[in-house]
Design an enzyme around this catalytic site. Sequence first.
Site, mmCIF file in Angstrom:
data_model
loop_
_atom_site.group_PDB
_atom_site.id
_atom_site.type_symbol
_atom_site.label_atom_id
_atom_site.label_comp_id
_atom_site.label_asym_id
_atom_site.label_seq_id
_atom_site.Cartn_x
_atom_site.Cartn_y
_atom_site.Cartn_z
ATOM 1 C CB VAL A 33 15.801 11.648 -8.340
ATOM 2 C CG1 VAL A 33 15.449 10.443 -9.220
ATOM 3 C CG2 VAL A 33 15.892 12.915 -9.172
ATOM 4 C CG ASN A 72 12.749 6.160 -10.666
ATOM 5 O OD1 ASN A 72 12.383 5.735 -11.755
ATOM 6 N ND2 ASN A 72 13.770 5.625 -9.998
ATOM 7 N NE ARG A 132 1.275 13.515 5.816
ATOM 8 C CZ ARG A 132 2.115 13.578 6.849
ATOM 9 N NH1 ARG A 132 3.383 13.232 6.684
ATOM 10 N NH2 ARG A 132 1.697 13.980 8.035
ATOM 11 C CE1 TYR A 142 5.916 -1.321 -11.480
ATOM 12 C CE2 TYR A 142 4.698 -1.678 -13.512
ATOM 13 C CZ TYR A 142 5.689 -1.011 -12.808
ATOM 14 O OH TYR A 142 6.436 -0.039 -13.435
ATOM 15 C CE LYS A 161 4.905 2.194 -11.424
ATOM 16 N NZ LYS A 161 5.737 3.377 -11.087
#
Length: 261
Positions: A9, A88, A122, A154, A158
Amino acid sequence: MPSSKIVVVTGAARGIGAAAALELARAGITPVLFVRSPEAARPVLDSIDQLGANASVCQCDVSSPTEVEAAMAQTLERHGRIDGIVNNAGQIDPIGRLAETDPVVWRKALEVNLLGAYHVARAAIPAMVAAKRGLVLNISSGAAHQARLGWSAYCSAKAGLFMLTRAIATEYAEEGIVAIGFQPGVVDTEMQSRIRSSGINEISRLRRDELAPADRAGRAIAWLCKEVPRQFNGTDTVLKDLLAIAGASEFIMRPMPLETP
């Protein structure tokens, strides 16, 4: 607590990343926290330790491919495999109309929000290909599909992340890898505090009591990592999609124990 999976994470020191790491541990999955500051991750790591999970922390700036590769090698050496990654780590800055933004900060937003996810995927995919299984879970946003005033960097990052999810699904589905984008909604995090202070668009004007709790997003992420639902491969899914699945709603919406940190 025995673990059936190892899941990385990123950005796990706070907010959705910290909540996801904790909920993964509650689900019997060992989280590996990729963070820029291990000291900042100490509170969530202590909470995970109290659950008896064998979590670990790797210092890593996801915008650096060298640091990502080193952290992934460290993870494989310690745990022997990688079953999933949760991309995240992210930043909202720069906030402002495009011509008024700092190009250095604008570039950094892409390096963290988009290139960071690429670097982590990757570095992890070869181990997943060797195991013929794995999950790439990219934390997406409605900003991937709708422009918001003041969020040019942003939204652009995204949108690119959504296409990265589709690209991974296209390239690696036959090798057992599932790539899913998950939009957690507007969640009560430090990033949202920064957004509210800007007052620049409709999202910034939401009241704090209108925001979703981070632990709910964390449980949704944990469920996705646990179940790896292939019907969402290559898509951006939202919480409502998951709550429509038998068993997922009970997992995600279950009451939290009173002693939760």
